[in-house]
Structure formats: C-alpha cells, structure tokens
Design an enzyme around this catalytic site. Structure first.
Site, short mmCIF file in Angstrom:
data_model
loop_
_atom_site.label_atom_id
_atom_site.label_comp_id
_atom_site.label_asym_id
_atom_site.label_seq_id
_atom_site.Cartn_x
_atom_site.Cartn_y
_atom_site.Cartn_z
N ASP A 41 0.83 -1.21 0.00
CA ASP A 41 0.00 0.00 0.00
C ASP A 41 0.86 1.26 0.00
OD1 ASP A 41 -2.26 -1.55 0.11
OD2 ASP A 41 -2.56 -1.32 2.27
N CYS A 95 -17.56 -16.90 -6.72
CA CYS A 95 -18.66 -16.23 -6.01
C CYS A 95 -20.03 -16.77 -6.42
CB CYS A 95 -18.61 -14.72 -6.27
SG CYS A 95 -17.29 -13.87 -5.37
N CYS A 98 -23.97 -15.94 -5.13
CA CYS A 98 -23.99 -15.36 -3.79
C CYS A 98 -23.89 -13.84 -3.87
CB CYS A 98 -22.82 -15.92 -2.97
SG CYS A 98 -22.70 -15.24 -1.30
N CYS A 101 -22.38 -10.30 0.58
CA CYS A 101 -21.63 -9.08 0.87
C CYS A 101 -22.37 -7.84 0.38
CB CYS A 101 -20.24 -9.15 0.25
SG CYS A 101 -20.22 -9.38 -1.55
N CYS A 105 -23.91 -4.80 3.21
CA CYS A 105 -23.21 -3.52 3.34
C CYS A 105 -24.12 -2.48 4.00
CB CYS A 105 -22.76 -3.01 1.97
SG CYS A 105 -21.92 -1.41 2.06
N CYS A 148 -14.21 -1.21 8.56
CA CYS A 148 -15.44 -2.01 8.56
C CYS A 148 -15.11 -3.39 8.02
CB CYS A 148 -16.51 -1.34 7.70
SG CYS A 148 -18.07 -2.25 7.60
N CYS A 155 -19.09 -13.23 4.26
CA CYS A 155 -18.65 -13.99 3.10
C CYS A 155 -18.50 -15.47 3.46
CB CYS A 155 -17.32 -13.44 2.58
SG CYS A 155 -16.64 -14.38 1.19
#
Length: 242
Positions: A41, A95, A98, A101, A105, A148, A155
């Site tokens: 990062d 995924c 599904c 997520c 949110c 968060c 998941c």
C-alpha cells in the site's frame, strides 16, 4: 468496533520486513543480487489485480481478493524483481450467485457486483475522509470507529469451517492480532483521549492513519448511533457545549 486488521502492529512494517526477507532468500537461491522493490500500500501498484493474475485468488463481488483456502482476511504485498519467473494460472471466480456481501453492506456502497463506491464505504469515510462524514451515511456506520469488516464477515469463504490456518513460526499472527485496548474499545474512553493519549494508544498501529481528529469524529458518530445518555457529557464537550 475496529477493523480486525488495525489494532495490532502496523501491517505495513510487518509485511515490508517479510518482503525484504523474501528478496534476500531469492538472492541466496540464485546466487547473486536481485534487483527488487517492495510495496505494501505504499506505491501505485494494483496489488489485488496482480494477486489475481498470480493465481492467489479471485476478486470477489465485494472487491476483496479471496484466497480459496484462506478467505479474504489476508494482507497483500508486492515484490517487483528482475527475475524471469513463470506465471501461475489465475484462480476462477467462485462467487457464483452469492450476494451476501452486497446485501449486508450497511451504507449500500456496492452499486453492482464487483463495483465499490468508495465514497460510501465505511472503511473510506472513517479512515481516509477528511472533514465531516456525510449525514446520510452516519446511521450505517453503526458502532464502527475505524474501518469495517461487514462484507467480509458475511462472506461464506471466510465463515466456512474448512479455512486453513497457515503455520506461523515467526509469530507474525500474534504481532498483527489486536492489542487488548483495541479489541472492543469503549466509546467513553475514545472520546476522552486527547491528542497525546491518542498518539500513545495508537503507537506503531495502522490506527494512526485516521489521525486524532478523525478517530474522535468517528467515535462521535458511533456515540450518536448508540444513543447512550452516559456519553452525552463527552459529546457536549467536543461540541463546545457545557
């Protein structure tokens, strides 16, 4: 609540140390110097995209990289080298249909699968945003004061029982684990911190990123959401009231 990655030793330093150790191991293996540069990062490097292309996992509907064995609770580091390395096959998307997520949110930050509106994401508004958190997003922030984890908590790739726990001979997991003060920090304690106390409490953690004013701002929003009358004196003090 504090994002689970943030309450321990700052992952930037932990990961950078390991990447430099990896570079040294590469040099020992090839018997000579290896030009390299490490990123965690810390530069214009698309870690998730590179990780997906490297076969470490796939980018899920919540835009996190998901490792099929470890889930998405992983740190990504990049070591650029001048070695000619054979590429691995990319991991297919698992995924399916599904959308746990997306539905979980709290601020509706996903306008569609695989697309994140960062300006609505609690991780963005509580860490990177400078200034006031937009009023329409405050209720969705709930008790979060830094980051968060909701889209990862729901998941199935993180909750299923077959998650592999990798060996940890260097004790890195203990370094990254939340310190006692940050596991469930009390809002009254956070709102009572002055700037010096904040610096001491967040020493060598990623929590510094929000800065003192940002953390207080986040705690005030969380206090409003909690509706606890006992927090009113702290709120009034920060608001300049009696």
């Amino acid at each position: 609540r504090v994002a689970r990655y943030a309450g321990g030793d700052d992952y930037h330093g932990v990961m950078e140390d390991r990447l430099e150790a990896l570079a040294a191991a590469l040099e020992a293996r090839v018997g000579g110097p290896v030009a390299h540069r490490a990123y965690v990062d810390t530069g214009p490097v698309l870690e998730r995209e590179l990780a997906a292309r490297a076969g470490l996992g796939w980018i899920g509907k919540n835009t996190c990289l998901i490792d099929p064995e470890l889930g998405s609770y992983v740190f990504l580091g990049v070591l650029l080298t001048d070695l000619a390395l054979p590429p691995d096959d990319p991991e297919p998307d698992h995924c399916g249909s599904c959308r746990a997520c997306l539905d979980a949110c709290p601020t509706d930050a996903f306008p569609e699968p695989y697309v994140l509106d960062a300006s609505r994401c609690v991780s963005y508004t509580t860490i990177e945003l400078r200034g006031a958190i937009p009023e329409p997003l405050r209720a969705g922030q709930g008790a979060w004061v830094f980051g968060c984890d909701v889209c990862q908590e729901v998941c199935p790739w993180n909750t299923r029982g077959r998650r592999r726990v990798p060996p940890d001979p260097l004790g890195l997991r203990a370094r990254l684990a939340p310190r006692a003060a940050w596991r469930t920090p009390a809002l009254a304690w956070l709102l009572a911190l002055d700037e010096e106390a904040f610096r001491q409490a967040t020493r060598e953690t990623a929590l510094r990123r929000a800065r003192w004013r940002g953390l207080v701002r986040n705690a005030l929003v969380a206090a409003g959401n909690a509706g606890d009358p006992a927090l009113l004196p702290h709120v009034r003090r920060h608001a300049g009231g009696e």
